[in-house]
Enzyme design. Structure first.
Site, PDB file in Angstrom:
ATOM      1  CE  LYS A 211      -3.636  26.297  21.500  1.00 20.51           C
ATOM      2  NZ  LYS A 211      -3.882  27.742  21.396  1.00 20.51           N
ATOM      3  NE  ARG A 231      -0.398  33.398  15.525  1.00 18.00           N
ATOM      4  CZ  ARG A 231      -0.616  32.256  16.188  1.00 18.00           C
ATOM      5  NH1 ARG A 231      -1.219  32.288  17.360  1.00 18.00           N
ATOM      6  NH2 ARG A 231      -0.251  31.104  15.683  1.00 18.00           N
ATOM      7  CG  PHE A 300       5.224  29.703  25.507  1.00 16.64           C
ATOM      8  CD1 PHE A 300       5.766  29.562  24.237  1.00 16.64           C
ATOM      9  CD2 PHE A 300       4.094  30.475  25.672  1.00 16.64           C
ATOM     10  CE1 PHE A 300       5.195  30.182  23.153  1.00 16.64           C
ATOM     11  CE2 PHE A 300       3.492  31.105  24.580  1.00 16.64           C
ATOM     12  CZ  PHE A 300       4.057  30.949  23.313  1.00 16.64           C
ATOM     13  CE  LYS A 378      -3.786  23.703  16.709  1.00 16.85           C
ATOM     14  NZ  LYS A 378      -3.926  25.017  16.043  1.00 16.85           N
TER      15      LYS A 378
END
Length: 519
Positions: A211, A231, A300, A378
């Site tokens: 991460k 984002r 990713f 996460k």
């Protein structure tokens, strides 16, 4: 539709805990709206305005808060949308005063309840327990459409108004939305796992990835053209020439890739998040800033390759396509395993190298844009500090009537007083909220409409991800992703962590030496 109907619906949503009941309220409101007003109604019910920047904050609203309300409702949703568009267009000399005058004129036409609703909407603080996901379900209900079809359409088109119109037009209209190059989609989000064991219990076998604490980006390529989005779907192509160079050399003709850019030290360890973000703050001198803060890119996920949409494929296949497309060296380091010891060792290495933690991804699920589903989890490392509560804001929804959002501070010996470092309402159980409200009210010094200020006596242990530079608070620093662990009734405020401790953590992060333990 009258604006008062939305304000009344918002009040009802706050008082309702049932998801089904909330959906029913939203659906009824959407159904009752005129065709032309539905896009605005959907946006407002989700807590958004349709204008990207209004130029209005707390100061502007405080300046007009004394505006006398109208005796009865008469303003329409369409009128509010038009007025906000006018507000957003105000610029130039004297714009501050003209915004306040325009805002005051708007408030003068609204009842007290409508004024409060508009203020929350403008500030992005409409806490009524109705997020976008619930509004999507309500759109489906109102239009008689399948929820899955509405959600999939929203993956590809972030405008709730267009989704609403399509839902009322039927299944074919919803299916017509396609993943298009240069039309960014909402990124897939992750839930939080408490441990490796927790993650593997949910997924059995999973893909573990580093991460990276950088900036999430979405890369679109069509031939020689490449564009990069954040984002938040804002284009930042000019700021990341490294990404353009990498994407231009990829053999695929058309691509939509999900990834992260991050500033690394010479030894490969990550620089703090705010260092990476400096690259996005300037439009001029990009090459000069690039020389000072070069960015590395790690992909990713792959959503589209050439003329094939691949986001519907399971991650196992998407990962293989991604590796064929960009090569392993440009991918986030990963490990596929069902073994908790192997996964734990991977997490330990990630933290030792200075990364934020790991992502845990289900190998058999598709990419769900905009969703915080169970497909991604996460696992992150957090520091803790013992801080003092300086004030608290009244909660909403199920927290109405309780003091919720805490103002956190540390003692600054130079000032001889406590200095605020941020706020948090996370980590508070219902039981703790009740106790906290009583304890804070017993220490009240003064209050305003939203906030109760208290004597700096209560110490709370707060977990956080890191300390970042911030101009919002007087210390020039703020805690990132702060959440309450517990109150420390064994500690007086004089034994809480000081501002110097926070500065040491911040300096250590910048220098890359890690943070000292506290407690």
């Amino acid at each position: 539709m009258l604006f008062s109907i939305l304000a009344e619906t918002s009040d009802q949503l706050r008082k309702t805990r049932s998801r089904l009941a909330k959906t029913a309220l939203l659906s009824q409101c959407i159904s009752d709206a005129e065709f032309a007003s539905r896009p605005v109604v959907c946006a407002y019910l989700a807590g958004d305005v349709r204008q990207s920047k209004l130029g209005v904050g707390y100061a502007a609203l405080n300046a007009v808060r004394d505006t006398e309300p109208a005796p009865k409702s008469s303003t329409t949703v369409a009128s509010i949308d038009a007025d906000l568009a006018t507000l957003a267009a105000i610029s130039g000399t004297g714009s501050k005063q003209r915004r306040e005058e325009h805002l005051r004129a708007m408030l003068r036409s609204l009842t007290a309840r409508e004024q409060a609703f508009l203020s929350d909407l403008v500030l992005g603080e409409l806490r009524q327990g109705a997020l976008t996901s619930l509004v999507l379900e309500a759109i489906a209900s109102a239009a008689g459409a399948a929820v899955a079809d509405v959600r999939r359409a929203y993956m590809l088109e972030p405008d709730l108004g267009r989704i609403c119109d399509a839902a009322f037009d039927g299944t074919a209209a919803l299916a017509a939305f396609k993943l298009e190059v240069f039309q960014p989609v909402q990124p897939m989000l992750a839930q939080t796992a408490q441990s490796i064991t927790d993650a593997l219990q949910r997924m059995a076998s999973a893909r573990f990835e580093l991460k990276l604490d950088g900036a999430r980006i979405q890369v679109h390529k069509d031939g020689t053209q490449v564009r990069v989005y954040t984002r938040n779907l804002n284009e930042v192509t000019h700021a990341v020439p490294e990404v353009l160079e990498v994407a231009a050399n990829l053999e695929a003709e058309r691509l939509v890739l999900d990834g992260e850019v991050i500033a690394l030290r010479e030894d490969g360890t990550p620089l703090p998040f705010q260092v990476t973000m400096r690259r996005f703050g300037r439009k001029a001198d990009v090459e000069k800033t690039r020389a000072q803060i070069p960015l590395s890119i790690r992909f990713f996920d792959c959503l589209l390759r050439d003329h094939t949409q691949v986001f519907d494929l399971p991650l196992r296949q998407r990962a293989a396509i991604l590796e064929q497309t960009v090569g392993a060296s440009l991918m986030a380091p990963s490990l596929t395993t069902a073994n908790a010891d192997e996964a734990g060792a991977f997490l330990t290495r990630a933290l030792a190298e200075g990364h934020e933690g790991v992502m845990v991804k289900h190998l058999e699920l598709p990419y769900e844009a905009g969703a915080r589903g169970a497909g991604w989890l996460k696992l992150k490392h957090a520091h803790t500090l013992d801080l003092v509560v300086l004030a608290a804001e009244w909660g909403s929804g199920r927290r109405r009537g309780k003091l919720s959002n805490l103002h956190l501070g540390a003692y600054d010996a130079e000032r001889g007083d406590f200095v605020m470092l941020g706020k948090t309402f996370k980590g508070l159980t219902d039981r703790l909220l009740v106790w906290q409200t009583e304890a804070l009210l017993a220490r009240e010094t003064h209050r305003d409409d939203y906030t109760v200020h208290v004597r700096p006596e209560l110490v709370v242990e707060v977990a956080f991800n890191d300390v970042q530079q911030s101009s919002q608070y007087p210390a020039g620093m703020a805690l990132r992703f702060a959440r309450v662990k517990q109150y420390r009734d064994d500690k007086p405020a004089t034994q809480a962590d000081t501002l110097q401790t926070v500065r040491t953590i911040f300096a250590a992060a910048i220098a890359g030496t890690g943070a000292p333990s506290t407690g």
